[in-house]
Design a protein around this motif. Structure first.
Motif, PDB file in Angstrom:
ATOM      1  N   TYR A   1     -18.272 -27.457  72.321  1.00 27.76           N
ATOM      2  CA  TYR A   1     -17.239 -26.644  71.667  1.00 27.76           C
ATOM      3  C   TYR A   1     -17.749 -25.280  71.240  1.00 27.76           C
ATOM      4  CZ  TYR A   1     -13.308 -29.702  72.006  1.00 27.76           C
ATOM      5  OH  TYR A   1     -12.254 -30.421  72.506  1.00 27.76           O
TER       6      TYR A   1
ATOM      7  N   LEU B   1     -15.683 -36.170  75.532  1.00 31.20           N
ATOM      8  CA  LEU B   1     -14.600 -36.899  74.853  1.00 31.20           C
ATOM      9  C   LEU B   1     -14.571 -38.386  75.198  1.00 31.20           C
ATOM     10  CD1 LEU B   1     -12.210 -36.936  72.934  1.00 31.20           C
ATOM     11  CD2 LEU B   1     -10.764 -36.192  74.836  1.00 31.20           C
TER      12      LEU B   1
ATOM     13  N   LYS C   1     -16.965 -30.283  78.299  1.00 30.68           N
ATOM     14  CA  LYS C   1     -16.197 -30.769  77.145  1.00 30.68           C
ATOM     15  C   LYS C   1     -15.469 -32.053  77.495  1.00 30.68           C
ATOM     16  CE  LYS C   1     -12.192 -30.176  76.537  1.00 30.68           C
ATOM     17  NZ  LYS C   1     -10.976 -31.001  76.588  1.00 30.68           N
ATOM     18  N   SER C   2     -14.908 -32.089  78.697  1.00 29.24           N
ATOM     19  CA  SER C   2     -14.146 -33.266  79.122  1.00 29.24           C
ATOM     20  C   SER C   2     -15.032 -34.497  79.275  1.00 29.24           C
ATOM     21  CB  SER C   2     -13.423 -32.977  80.446  1.00 29.24           C
ATOM     22  OG  SER C   2     -12.480 -31.950  80.274  1.00 29.24           O
TER      23      SER C   2
ATOM     24  N   LEU D   1     -14.890 -41.552  72.546  1.00 28.12           N
ATOM     25  CA  LEU D   1     -13.876 -42.603  72.458  1.00 28.12           C
ATOM     26  C   LEU D   1     -14.453 -43.987  72.763  1.00 28.12           C
ATOM     27  CD1 LEU D   1     -10.920 -40.656  74.078  1.00 28.12           C
ATOM     28  CD2 LEU D   1     -11.160 -41.308  71.672  1.00 28.12           C
TER      29      LEU D   1
ATOM     30  N   THR E   1      -8.936 -40.920  79.570  1.00 30.57           N
ATOM     31  CA  THR E   1      -9.786 -39.729  79.557  1.00 30.57           C
ATOM     32  C   THR E   1     -10.941 -39.887  80.545  1.00 30.57           C
ATOM     33  OG1 THR E   1     -11.080 -40.527  77.671  1.00 30.57           O
ATOM     34  CG2 THR E   1      -9.247 -39.033  77.183  1.00 30.57           C
TER      35      THR E   1
ATOM     36  N   GLY F   1     -20.968 -32.853  71.832  1.00 26.23           N
ATOM     37  CA  GLY F   1     -19.622 -32.344  71.573  1.00 26.23           C
ATOM     38  C   GLY F   1     -19.659 -31.015  70.842  1.00 26.23           C
TER      39      GLY F   1
END
Length: 112
Positions: free
Chosen positions: A93, A58, A54-55, A62, A29, A89
């Motif tokens: 969203y 993530l 958003k990318s 993680l 990612t 996050g």
């Protein structure tokens, strides 16, 4: 799949296997975000900017999980780091959901 097949002949520690897979997901990612951020014209429209935001969140989520899994669940400033990452996050969203709803409404009004 290879891990499941290998389990027939050799004992597999699925906890370690899952933790290693988590590193792969975090790394991939991160690579995606870097490629998207550097090589794509994500600034061209609102959808691209929102997807990029958003990318970006993530991989942070993680990597924070990787840190907690491999190092210590109570690493320094963990709660503050989690709060910042998870809040970003949620904001990403909410923004994506509002944008999606607006785009869908726009598409529907154009069809009428």
């Amino acid at each position: 799949m290879a891990t499941f097949i290998a389990d027939i002949w050799a004992p597999i520690d699925y906890r370690v296997a899952a933790n290693v897979s988590l590193i792969y997901v975090a790394a991939l990612t991160t690579i995606f975000v870097l490629l998207y951020g550097i090589r794509s014209n994500w600034r061209a429209n609102q959808v691209g900017r929102t997807l990029f935001a958003k990318s970006v969140v993530l991989p942070f989520v993680l990597w924070q999980i990787v840190l907690a899994t491999w190092w210590d669940t109570d690493f320094p400033y963990r709660q503050q780091v989690q709060f910042i990452i998870y809040s970003l996050g949620a904001v990403a969203y909410v923004t994506m959901t509002v944008l999606l709803w607006r785009e869908q409404q726009s598409d529907r009004s154009e069809k009428k």
